[in-house]
Design a protein around this motif. Structure first.
Motif, PDB file in Angstrom:
ATOM      1  N   LYS A 250       0.876   6.224   6.252  1.00  0.00           N
ATOM      2  CA  LYS A 250       0.121   6.626   5.060  1.00  0.00           C
ATOM      3  C   LYS A 250       0.620   7.950   4.504  1.00  0.00           C
ATOM      4  O   LYS A 250      -0.136   8.703   3.880  1.00  0.00           O
ATOM      5  N   LEU A 251       1.909   8.232   4.701  1.00  0.00           N
ATOM      6  CA  LEU A 251       2.473   9.495   4.239  1.00  0.00           C
ATOM      7  C   LEU A 251       2.187   9.747   2.766  1.00  0.00           C
ATOM      8  O   LEU A 251       1.801  10.852   2.376  1.00  0.00           O
ATOM      9  N   LEU A 252       2.365   8.757   1.915  1.00  0.00           N
ATOM     10  CA  LEU A 252       2.169   8.943   0.477  1.00  0.00           C
ATOM     11  C   LEU A 252       0.695   8.969   0.077  1.00  0.00           C
ATOM     12  O   LEU A 252       0.382   9.303  -1.072  1.00  0.00           O
ATOM     13  N   PHE A 253      -0.189   8.627   0.998  1.00  0.00           N
ATOM     14  CA  PHE A 253      -1.613   8.611   0.679  1.00  0.00           C
ATOM     15  C   PHE A 253      -2.368   9.796   1.275  1.00  0.00           C
ATOM     16  O   PHE A 253      -3.586   9.888   1.117  1.00  0.00           O
ATOM     17  N   LEU A 254      -1.674  10.702   1.968  1.00  0.00           N
ATOM     18  CA  LEU A 254      -2.341  11.894   2.483  1.00  0.00           C
ATOM     19  C   LEU A 254      -2.675  12.822   1.310  1.00  0.00           C
ATOM     20  O   LEU A 254      -1.875  12.963   0.378  1.00  0.00           O
ATOM     21  N   PRO A 255      -3.840  13.466   1.326  1.00  0.00           N
ATOM     22  CA  PRO A 255      -4.226  14.320   0.192  1.00  0.00           C
ATOM     23  C   PRO A 255      -3.183  15.376  -0.143  1.00  0.00           C
ATOM     24  O   PRO A 255      -2.907  15.625  -1.321  1.00  0.00           O
ATOM     25  N   ALA A 256      -2.592  16.003   0.857  1.00  0.00           N
ATOM     26  CA  ALA A 256      -1.612  17.061   0.584  1.00  0.00           C
ATOM     27  C   ALA A 256      -0.333  16.506  -0.020  1.00  0.00           C
ATOM     28  O   ALA A 256       0.202  17.050  -0.993  1.00  0.00           O
ATOM     29  N   THR A 257       0.163  15.406   0.528  1.00  0.00           N
ATOM     30  CA  THR A 257       1.438  14.873   0.053  1.00  0.00           C
ATOM     31  C   THR A 257       1.321  14.209  -1.311  1.00  0.00           C
ATOM     32  O   THR A 257       2.332  13.965  -1.972  1.00  0.00           O
ATOM     33  N   LYS A 258       0.107  13.918  -1.751  1.00  0.00           N
ATOM     34  CA  LYS A 258      -0.060  13.385  -3.103  1.00  0.00           C
ATOM     35  C   LYS A 258       0.360  14.408  -4.156  1.00  0.00           C
ATOM     36  O   LYS A 258       0.660  14.044  -5.294  1.00  0.00           O
ATOM     37  N   ASN A 259       0.386  15.679  -3.774  1.00  0.00           N
ATOM     38  CA  ASN A 259       0.842  16.719  -4.704  1.00  0.00           C
ATOM     39  C   ASN A 259       2.355  16.832  -4.720  1.00  0.00           C
ATOM     40  O   ASN A 259       2.926  17.371  -5.676  1.00  0.00           O
ATOM     41  N   MET A 260       3.010  16.373  -3.676  1.00  0.00           N
ATOM     42  CA  MET A 260       4.454  16.507  -3.571  1.00  0.00           C
ATOM     43  C   MET A 260       5.160  15.383  -4.330  1.00  0.00           C
ATOM     44  O   MET A 260       4.553  14.369  -4.669  1.00  0.00           O
ATOM     45  N   SER A 261       6.459  15.587  -4.574  1.00  0.00           N
ATOM     46  CA  SER A 261       7.303  14.531  -5.128  1.00  0.00           C
ATOM     47  C   SER A 261       8.120  13.942  -3.988  1.00  0.00           C
ATOM     48  O   SER A 261       8.681  14.677  -3.184  1.00  0.00           O
ATOM     49  N   MET A 262       8.187  12.614  -3.929  1.00  0.00           N
ATOM     50  CA  MET A 262       8.898  11.945  -2.854  1.00  0.00           C
ATOM     51  C   MET A 262       9.941  11.016  -3.452  1.00  0.00           C
ATOM     52  O   MET A 262       9.626  10.160  -4.283  1.00  0.00           O
ATOM     53  N   LEU A 263      11.191  11.209  -3.041  1.00  0.00           N
ATOM     54  CA  LEU A 263      12.300  10.406  -3.527  1.00  0.00           C
ATOM     55  C   LEU A 263      12.570   9.282  -2.540  1.00  0.00           C
ATOM     56  O   LEU A 263      12.852   9.526  -1.364  1.00  0.00           O
ATOM     57  N   VAL A 264      12.486   8.050  -3.020  1.00  0.00           N
ATOM     58  CA  VAL A 264      12.666   6.867  -2.182  1.00  0.00           C
ATOM     59  C   VAL A 264      13.648   5.923  -2.859  1.00  0.00           C
ATOM     60  O   VAL A 264      13.894   6.017  -4.060  1.00  0.00           O
ATOM     61  N   VAL A 265      14.212   4.989  -2.093  1.00  0.00           N
ATOM     62  CA  VAL A 265      15.193   4.076  -2.673  1.00  0.00           C
ATOM     63  C   VAL A 265      14.533   2.971  -3.485  1.00  0.00           C
ATOM     64  O   VAL A 265      15.226   2.212  -4.182  1.00  0.00           O
ATOM     65  N   GLU A 266      13.233   2.873  -3.405  1.00  0.00           N
ATOM     66  CA  GLU A 266      12.474   1.973  -4.278  1.00  0.00           C
ATOM     67  C   GLU A 266      11.078   2.540  -4.422  1.00  0.00           C
ATOM     68  O   GLU A 266      10.367   2.707  -3.445  1.00  0.00           O
ATOM     69  N   SER A 267      10.696   2.870  -5.652  1.00  0.00           N
ATOM     70  CA  SER A 267       9.386   3.472  -5.898  1.00  0.00           C
ATOM     71  C   SER A 267       8.395   2.415  -6.355  1.00  0.00           C
ATOM     72  O   SER A 267       8.753   1.275  -6.651  1.00  0.00           O
ATOM     73  N   SER A 268       7.142   2.816  -6.424  1.00  0.00           N
ATOM     74  CA  SER A 268       6.086   1.922  -6.896  1.00  0.00           C
ATOM     75  C   SER A 268       5.873   2.112  -8.387  1.00  0.00           C
ATOM     76  O   SER A 268       5.797   3.247  -8.863  1.00  0.00           O
ATOM     77  N   PRO A 269       5.767   1.030  -9.144  1.00  0.00           N
ATOM     78  CA  PRO A 269       5.457   1.180 -10.575  1.00  0.00           C
ATOM     79  C   PRO A 269       4.043   1.691 -10.805  1.00  0.00           C
ATOM     80  O   PRO A 269       3.703   2.068 -11.917  1.00  0.00           O
ATOM     81  N   TRP A 270       3.230   1.685  -9.746  1.00  0.00           N
ATOM     82  CA  TRP A 270       1.832   2.121  -9.866  1.00  0.00           C
ATOM     83  C   TRP A 270       1.587   3.418  -9.111  1.00  0.00           C
ATOM     84  O   TRP A 270       0.453   3.708  -8.736  1.00  0.00           O
ATOM     85  N   GLY A 271       2.625   4.197  -8.889  1.00  0.00           N
ATOM     86  CA  GLY A 271       2.486   5.461  -8.172  1.00  0.00           C
ATOM     87  C   GLY A 271       2.626   6.645  -9.101  1.00  0.00           C
ATOM     88  O   GLY A 271       3.154   6.542 -10.208  1.00  0.00           O
ATOM     89  N   ALA A 272       2.175   7.794  -8.618  1.00  0.00           N
ATOM     90  CA  ALA A 272       2.228   9.003  -9.434  1.00  0.00           C
ATOM     91  C   ALA A 272       3.250  10.004  -8.936  1.00  0.00           C
ATOM     92  O   ALA A 272       3.707  10.856  -9.700  1.00  0.00           O
TER      93      ALA A 272
END
Length: 591
Positions: free
Chosen positions: A334-356
């Motif tokens: 749940k790395l991308l769903f942790l409250p703190a990491t929601k503020n960070m930008s995360m570079l992945v090889v495939e992103s979600s069209p429904w992510g921020a």
């Protein structure tokens, strides 16, 4: 006989007269002195005393009037010291080495001196500017640079990132507005994983793929498919270490986080989760992520923007970090769903069209040039190749997936005289040979790239290197492609060839001179985003108006200055699936 008194002479009579006059003068002097002292005391206590009271009242009134015209940084009602020595509590955490001091412009007007109380003197706090407001600004608040100003009596803040923004205006500094600060993470978050490289994959020994700064073993050019230099057996999930090593060569690194345009977190998130995706409970899958957040949020750098200026790279797809529940059967962390990491930008090889906050970067290809000339030579070679196949496909069928069109594509390749098929079965196959894949792509005008195990696949980026591409269609592929004129094909080919520098990762041990690779593009995009967020923060604005995370893909399509989204022609392709099935967009797969 009576004694006769002698008559007095002139001298005696003069002496007597002189004594009388001396007494009169002395009395006069005493009287005059007394009068002077009385007058002096009267002037001091009556006249001066009255003036002092008046002046004291005027000074007190002046201070109060001046204070009412100040805009304080806090909501406290204490008098503010306008001099630089006087301070107001900072709303941001600062490090002990004072790296994060906000930039405070000198006041242009003289201010009355108001001494701080002993209590305030015993507590060191950060200096903040005092900003005067005219009556016009009180009714129509203006936001000056670099101070954010709302209205009279309301909060005004000088932010710790002001110094970083000011470097953008320094035209003599080639790194102005481009500095990156890198967190010195404990080795358990990165290097220790490489030491235990055998645990990074359940099926593949990743040790050889972490060699050569993450590029893997060099590829021999025995069949003449590659260039003689710059080609490696790179694992598709090696972006973590490649990006980190590439960052070490970045020309604008800084140890001063107060001037950093962004802050990099060298956590090998992809390698971490790959160890625990199969056969481990959620506690193991989340352990490193929670540990990282605990470490980061205690750092003074985090307090600058609450993590909004931080970014990290994970060389896997976003779905590996988006576990939406604490059910053991649910996938990933749940790395991308942790409250703190929601503020960070995360570079992945495939992103979600429904992510921020997750953003896509290319899969690593086999090509990692160390010089611009290697790229130019490869581009020229791709322009000159003769391609005997109209279309080709490399892959395996997905019989268990009713939405997959791979079987249909493979059948059309088999039945066409202008189609080429490279079947990828389990076990040893030519699909595991970089030379076989690249050779087929180089001899094809178009490459078919249906979705892989997720929406995108590494092969799409390999095909760009070989300069061919096509969207899948639920029609006769051969008939559709033959309708494209040679002029159109030439134009399409040149467009793809020009993309090559931006979809490759240059050798992390070197630096391209003039070309921008995937790393450069990604870092600049992060810097642009953080800079935009900082300027919006100064203006007191959110990133977007009425942001809806489900419409995340639309915000990337907005023009400069647009702040909201509406209906879009692509809505049918990106409508979020129900029941949590993120891959069940049938229309997207069939169109």
């Amino acid at each position: 006989m009576r004694r006769r008194v002698a008559a007095s002479g002139p001298t005696e009579q003069m002496d007597k007269g002189a004594g009388k006059n001396h007494q009169n003068r002395l009395c006069f002097l005493v009287t005059l002195s007394a009068f002077f002292w009385i007058l002096l005391l009267y002037f001091h206590f009556i006249v001066l005393g009255t003036n002092n009271v008046s002046e004291s009242n005027q000074l007190e009134t002046s201070i109060k009037n001046s204070e009412s015209s100040f805009v304080h940084l806090t909501n406290d009602d204490h008098l503010a010291e306008p001099r630089k020595e006087a301070t107001q509590p900072s709303t941001f955490r600062e490090s002990t080495d004072s790296q994060f001091k906000p930039v405070n412009p000198e006041p242009t007007n003289p201010e009355p001196v108001v001494h701080a109380s002993p209590q305030s003197q015993s507590k060191p706090i950060n200096p903040e500017p005092i900003v005067h407001q005219s009556p016009e600004s009180q009714s129509n608040p203006v936001i000056p640079e670099p101070i954010s100003q709302e209205s009279a009596g309301h909060e005004v803040k000088s932010f710790p990132f002001m110094k970083a923004l000011e470097t953008i205006e320094n035209k003599s500094d080639p790194c102005g507005g481009r500095y990156i600060y890198v967190h010195d993470l404990p080795s358990r978050f990165n290097e220790d994983m490489l030491k235990d490289c055998k645990s990074l994959s359940l099926w593949t020994n990743m040790c050889k793929y972490t060699a050569n700064a993450g590029l893997g073993p060099p590829l021999a050019n025995t069949e003449g498919v590659f260039s003689n230099t710059g080609w490696y057996t790179t694992n598709q999930f090696a972006v973590d270490v490649i990006f980190n090593n590439r960052m070490k060569q970045y020309e604008c690194l800084t140890n001063d986080s107060s001037i950093a345009a962004a802050i990099f977190v060298p956590f090998y998130a992809g390698f971490d989760i790959a160890r625990y995706l199969w056969g481990y409970n959620i506690s193991m899958r989340d352990a490193a992520s929670l540990d990282l957040v605990n470490w980061l949020t205690k750092r003074p750098e985090w307090g600058i923007m609450g993590g909004k200026d931080h970014f990290l790279v994970a060389g896997r797809i976003t779905w590996d970090f988006r576990r939406g529940s604490d059910e053991e059967s649910d996938w990933g962390s749940k790395l991308l769903f942790l409250p703190a990491t929601k503020n960070m930008s995360m570079l992945v090889v495939e992103s979600s069209p429904w992510g921020a906050n997750d953003f896509a970067i290319p899969y690593p290809t086999y090509f990692h040039p160390s010089k611009d000339a290697e790229v130019f030579n490869w581009q020229n070679r791709m322009r000159k190749l003769e391609r005997k196949w109209l279309f080709s496909f490399a892959g395996a069928p997905r019989p268990g997936d009713p939405l997959s069109i791979r079987g249909q594509l493979m059948e059309q390749c088999r039945n066409s005289e202008v189609g080429k098929l490279l079947e990828c079965d389990f076990g040893e196959s030519k699909c595991h040979s970089p030379s076989s894949i690249m050779q087929m792509f180089q001899t094809s005008i178009f490459c078919l790239q249906p979705q892989g195990d997720s929406y995108t696949r590494r092969s799409a980026f390999d095909s760009i290197l070989a300069e061919d591409d096509i969207r899948k269609r639920n029609v006769s592929i051969e008939e559709r492609l033959k309708q494209i004129s040679p002029e159109q094909i030439k134009e399409m080919r040149e467009t793809v060839i020009n993309l090559i520098p931006r979809v490759i990762y240059a050798d992390p041990r070197s630096k391209l001179a003039t070309l921008k690779d995937s790393f450069d593009v990604a870092v600049q995009s992060i810097i642009d985003r953080v800079t935009r967020l900082r300027r919006l923060t100064i203006e007191g604005l959110p990133e977007y108006d009425n942001f809806v995370e489900q419409n995340g893909w639309k915000y990337a399509l907005l023009d400069e200055g647009q702040r909201s989204v509406g209906p879009h022609e692509w809505d049918p392709f990106f409508s979020k699936p129900k029941n949590g099935d993120d891959r069940s967009r049938k229309k997207f797969m069939e169109e």
